[in-house]
Design a protein around this motif. Structure first.
Motif: not given
Length: 290
Positions: A36, A38-39, A61, A64-65, A182
């Protein structure tokens, strides 16, 4: 002395062949459903901008991206290296048909490298992230050396060793931060690291076989190898501005400049390449990435 080295190389090849079996396709071993966005895909300490105050002010966010795009950059470079290596192994197969053990090992490496490449491509496609080829620069000189240096030359196997160990140290650093990333990413780098451990052993042994010539030609090799090594480091550890743009950062060229000047990043790279540099220096090949 030569016959002893040949015997040792043959015994090592037999051992590596045994440890390469049984083989399981990495695509069937990864829990793709757990992937995902989100991690973190890289631990934050491995992100190129980590340690820069302006980076700390970015939303989590977005950070993380960026970690996700930097991991894609990392595996895209692995795809590039594995593509070159598979090309060279395939071309070398015709010369090893009278040596069954060597032929088997080359076939094992081909299968494993192809499996890694399929695994990386699957991740990129499943991520759903927009990709711009301009964000993933490939070193020209390193590509030329990989494709054209004689297969039995020290220059080729030094380049192979660098190409195997630079990403391997990154893999091992990432695995130390399992709780931060992840689960799917952890599985991918673990499978990659297990196979690469054998490939590195083989590259080191082959280089030892080639080094008597390299010792006499070291003054000729060094400028070329220094340049190749710097290109490897630049490609793996310092993303192109277009990658920062993909991650949604304004003024991407400015972020790329900050990464190059980032003392935390420089220290991180020093730690990742230190053992490779020590090994080469011990072989009368003092190389630096700076």
């Amino acid at each position: 002395m030569h016959s002893l080295m040949v015997a040792q190389a043959s015994a090592l090849t037999e051992q590596l062949n045994r440890s390469s079996n049984p083989y399981r396709d990495p695509l069937s071993r990864i829990d793709w459903q757990s992937l995902d966005l989100d991690h973190w895909w890289l631990p934050e300490a491995a992100v190129s901008l980590h340690g820069i105050p302006a980076y700390d002010h970015l939303p989590e966010a977005q950070r993380k991206r960026l970690s996700q795009y930097e991991f894609i950059n990392f595996i895209e470079k692995a795809l590039w290296l594995e593509g070159i290596f598979m090309e060279r192994i395939s071309r070398a197969l015709a010369d090893s048909l009278g040596q069954p053990s060597e032929t088997l090992y080359r076939l094992h490496e081909l299968r494993e490298e192809a499996g890694h490449s399929l695994m990386f491509m699957e991740l990129i496609q499943r991520s759903g992230l927009p990709i711009d080829p301009a964000a993933f620069k490939r070193p020209r000189l390193a590509t030329w050396v990989g494709r054209h240096a004689p297969y039995r030359s020290a220059a080729f196997w030094i380049a192979v060793l660098i190409g195997e160990q630079v990403p391997d140290h990154m893999n091992r650093m990432i695995r130390k931060h399992r709780a931060q990333i992840s689960d799917t990413i952890y599985e991918i780098i673990t499978l990659h690291a297990i196979d690469e451990a054998r490939h590195i052993v083989h590259a080191r042994a082959t280089l030892e076989y080639c080094l008597p010539i390299a010792g006499r030609l070291a003054p000729i090799y060094l400028p070329l190898l220094n340049h190749v090594f710097r290109q490897f480091v630049e490609a793996f550890y310092f993303p192109a501005p277009a990658l920062y743009q993909l991650a949604g950062l304004d003024q991407p060229a400015r972020w790329a400049q900050r990464a190059h000047a980032n003392t935390a990043r420089i220290t991180f790279v020093d730690e990742c390449v230190a053992s490779t540099l020590r090994q080469l220096a011990g072989k009368n090949l003092p190389i630096s990435w700076r």
